[in-house]
Design a protein around this motif. Structure first.
Motif, short mmCIF file in Angstrom:
data_model
loop_
_atom_site.label_atom_id
_atom_site.label_comp_id
_atom_site.label_asym_id
_atom_site.label_seq_id
_atom_site.Cartn_x
_atom_site.Cartn_y
_atom_site.Cartn_z
N ILE A 100 -7.54 114.59 83.51
CA ILE A 100 -8.20 114.71 82.21
C ILE A 100 -7.46 115.70 81.33
CG2 ILE A 100 -10.30 115.54 81.06
CD1 ILE A 100 -11.88 114.29 83.39
N THR A 101 -7.03 116.83 81.90
CA THR A 101 -6.31 117.84 81.15
C THR A 101 -4.97 117.30 80.66
OG1 THR A 101 -7.36 119.57 82.47
CG2 THR A 101 -5.40 120.18 81.21
N VAL A 102 -4.22 116.65 81.57
CA VAL A 102 -2.92 116.10 81.20
C VAL A 102 -3.10 115.01 80.14
CG1 VAL A 102 -0.97 114.75 82.05
CG2 VAL A 102 -1.78 116.72 83.35
N GLY A 103 -4.12 114.17 80.28
CA GLY A 103 -4.40 113.14 79.28
C GLY A 103 -4.72 113.73 77.92
N GLY A 104 -5.49 114.80 77.90
CA GLY A 104 -5.82 115.46 76.64
C GLY A 104 -4.59 116.06 75.98
N ILE A 105 -3.74 116.69 76.79
CA ILE A 105 -2.51 117.27 76.24
C ILE A 105 -1.60 116.17 75.71
CG2 ILE A 105 -0.40 118.52 76.85
CD1 ILE A 105 -2.13 120.19 78.79
N ALA A 106 -1.46 115.08 76.48
CA ALA A 106 -0.62 113.97 76.04
C ALA A 106 -1.16 113.37 74.74
CB ALA A 106 -0.55 112.91 77.12
N ALA A 107 -2.47 113.20 74.64
CA ALA A 107 -3.06 112.65 73.42
C ALA A 107 -2.83 113.59 72.24
CB ALA A 107 -4.55 112.42 73.62
N VAL B 198 0.92 113.25 71.17
CA VAL B 198 1.14 111.98 70.45
C VAL B 198 0.53 112.06 69.06
CG1 VAL B 198 0.48 109.54 70.42
CG2 VAL B 198 1.35 110.57 72.52
N SER B 199 -0.68 112.60 68.95
CA SER B 199 -1.34 112.73 67.65
C SER B 199 -0.54 113.63 66.72
CB SER B 199 -2.73 113.30 67.86
OG SER B 199 -3.35 113.53 66.63
N TYR B 200 0.02 114.71 67.24
CA TYR B 200 0.81 115.63 66.43
C TYR B 200 2.04 114.93 65.86
CZ TYR B 200 4.00 119.40 65.21
OH TYR B 200 4.88 120.21 64.55
N PHE B 201 2.76 114.17 66.68
CA PHE B 201 3.96 113.50 66.20
C PHE B 201 3.63 112.36 65.24
CE2 PHE B 201 5.96 115.58 69.90
CZ PHE B 201 6.94 116.26 69.20
N GLN B 202 2.50 111.71 65.42
CA GLN B 202 2.08 110.70 64.46
C GLN B 202 1.75 111.35 63.11
OE1 GLN B 202 -1.18 108.66 66.33
NE2 GLN B 202 0.16 107.14 67.28
#
Length: 77
Positions: free
Chosen positions: A13-20, A23-27
């Motif tokens: 869950i933590t890794v998924g949140g960081i990955a999301a 991705v959101s930052y670069f978008q």
């Protein structure tokens, strides 16, 4: 066993949140750069319209002069 599953779930869950978040930052960055490009394009389009209007006014002036010269030539000939 339950502790290991719980730990793995929390890590995922933590890794998924960081990955999301990444991705959101670069978008967001890509969207900002697109917005800047669109603003520059809009400015360029406004300049093109202004130049076109100036050329149209100049063409109308030349057309009026040409009409005056044609009228002068008709009156002479």
């Amino acid at each position: 066993m339950t502790g290991a599953v719980l730990t793995i779930a929390i890590v995922l869950i933590t890794v998924g949140g960081i990955a999301a978040s990444v991705v959101s930052y670069f978008q967001l960055q890509r969207h900002r750069s697109d917005a800047v490009a669109m603003a520059e394009f809009r400015k360029l389009a406004e300049q093109a319209v202004a130049n076109q209007e100036a050329l149209r006014r100049e063409l109308d002036e030349i057309r009026a002069r040409l009409t005056a010269v044609e009228d002068l030539l008709r009156s002479v000939g």
